[in-house]
Design an enzyme around this catalytic site. Sequence first.
Site, PDB file in Angstrom:
ATOM      1  CG  ASP A 155       2.083  12.043  -6.691  1.00 49.99           C
ATOM      2  OD1 ASP A 155       2.497  12.014  -8.145  1.00 49.99           O
ATOM      3  OD2 ASP A 155       2.074  11.162  -5.870  1.00 49.99           O
ATOM      4  CG  HIS A 194       3.102   6.193  -0.671  1.00 53.40           C
ATOM      5  ND1 HIS A 194       4.647   5.978  -0.223  1.00 53.40           N
ATOM      6  CD2 HIS A 194       3.254   6.091  -2.006  1.00 53.40           C
ATOM      7  CE1 HIS A 194       5.383   5.998  -1.437  1.00 53.40           C
ATOM      8  NE2 HIS A 194       4.648   6.174  -2.368  1.00 53.40           N
TER       9      HIS A 194
HETATM   10  C1  GLP Z   1       5.656   7.220  -5.599  1.00 53.31           C
HETATM   11  C2  GLP Z   1       4.529   7.898  -6.108  1.00 53.31           C
HETATM   12  C3  GLP Z   1       3.308   7.042  -6.121  1.00 53.31           C
HETATM   13  C4  GLP Z   1       3.784   5.538  -6.579  1.00 53.31           C
HETATM   14  C5  GLP Z   1       4.972   4.931  -5.764  1.00 53.31           C
HETATM   15  C6  GLP Z   1       5.077   3.747  -6.139  1.00 53.31           C
HETATM   16  O1  GLP Z   1       6.217   7.815  -4.342  1.00 53.31           O
HETATM   17  N1  GLP Z   1       4.159   9.194  -5.635  1.00 53.31           N
HETATM   18  O2  GLP Z   1       2.338   7.561  -6.850  1.00 53.31           O
HETATM   19  O3  GLP Z   1       2.822   4.833  -6.778  1.00 53.31           O
HETATM   20  O4  GLP Z   1       5.864   5.754  -5.428  1.00 53.31           O
HETATM   21  O5  GLP Z   1       6.419   3.786  -7.161  1.00 53.31           O
HETATM   22  P1  GLP Z   1       6.796   2.606  -8.022  1.00 53.31           P
HETATM   23  O6  GLP Z   1       5.988   2.445  -8.952  1.00 53.31           O
HETATM   24  O7  GLP Z   1       8.034   3.257  -8.525  1.00 53.31           O
HETATM   25  O8  GLP Z   1       7.094   1.572  -7.204  1.00 53.31           O
END
Ligand code: GLP
Length: 241
Positions: free
Chosen positions: A67, A138
């Site tokens: 993304d 998500h």
């Molecule tokens: C973001 C990304 C995701 C990621 C998620 C968790 O918004 N778009 O791909 O898995 O948040 O992030 P983190 O690993 O910092 O908890």
Amino acid sequence: MKLYTVDSPVAMSRKAALLVARLIVTKENAVLGLPTGETPNGMYEALVQMHDAGLLDFSHVRTFNLDEYVGLGSNDPNSYHCYMSRYLFSKVNLSAVNIHTLNGAATSPEQECERYEAQLRAQGGTDLQILGIGSNGHIAFNEPGSNWGSITRVVNLSGVTRQRNSVHFAKGTDVPSTAMTMGIKTIMNAREILLLAYGSDKADITYQALNGPITERIPASILQLHPALTVVLDAEAARLF
Ligand code: GLP
């Protein structure tokens, strides 16, 4: 589903890197689907270490990122492209032509999403899709309510996600309200999926996603239906299993 529970975030990163390395070593032109966020940092560091030790050759590996924020070009320090350069692209012998990311600065984000989906398809799809999980369940930027049939597209980001991701942005810089993301269907088409999580704040959502009802309210819950899902959690994230 194959679940590995390990002691620490460091052990999670190491296990994840070994699983990625196994694919790179056994499949010459492997296509990796790559995530950003805090979760995969240690895995990228471990992969770089293996590369530096002469154990891993990325020269034929192909990558597709999950993304990108709409409006942030590849040189913007807050862009996911920049994140990837920092943690992986600039540190291993990936060939530039094999690196694929969504262009956040594209004049038509919709067309950019179509181009990306077609490009991934033309290259035979993803062998291994690595994922983190958002606090609201998500995956990539597929927020709650995302359609199971969705492909790469422009999405609105939820308040929760923008708030959480704001810690990575310079003070006073707003988190964009829209992003481009691979869809649920794009992700589920991967031949293998590797889901990673660490820390107590991921315990509840990870448990709900993998043990609760399969529902569009928790996008990660669809992973229960994937035939080749591997999950690596540290002890805190696995607390409720
Ligand atoms: C973001 C990304 C995701 C990621 C998620 C968790 O918004 N778009 O791909 O898995 O948040 O992030 P983190 O690993 O910092 O908890």
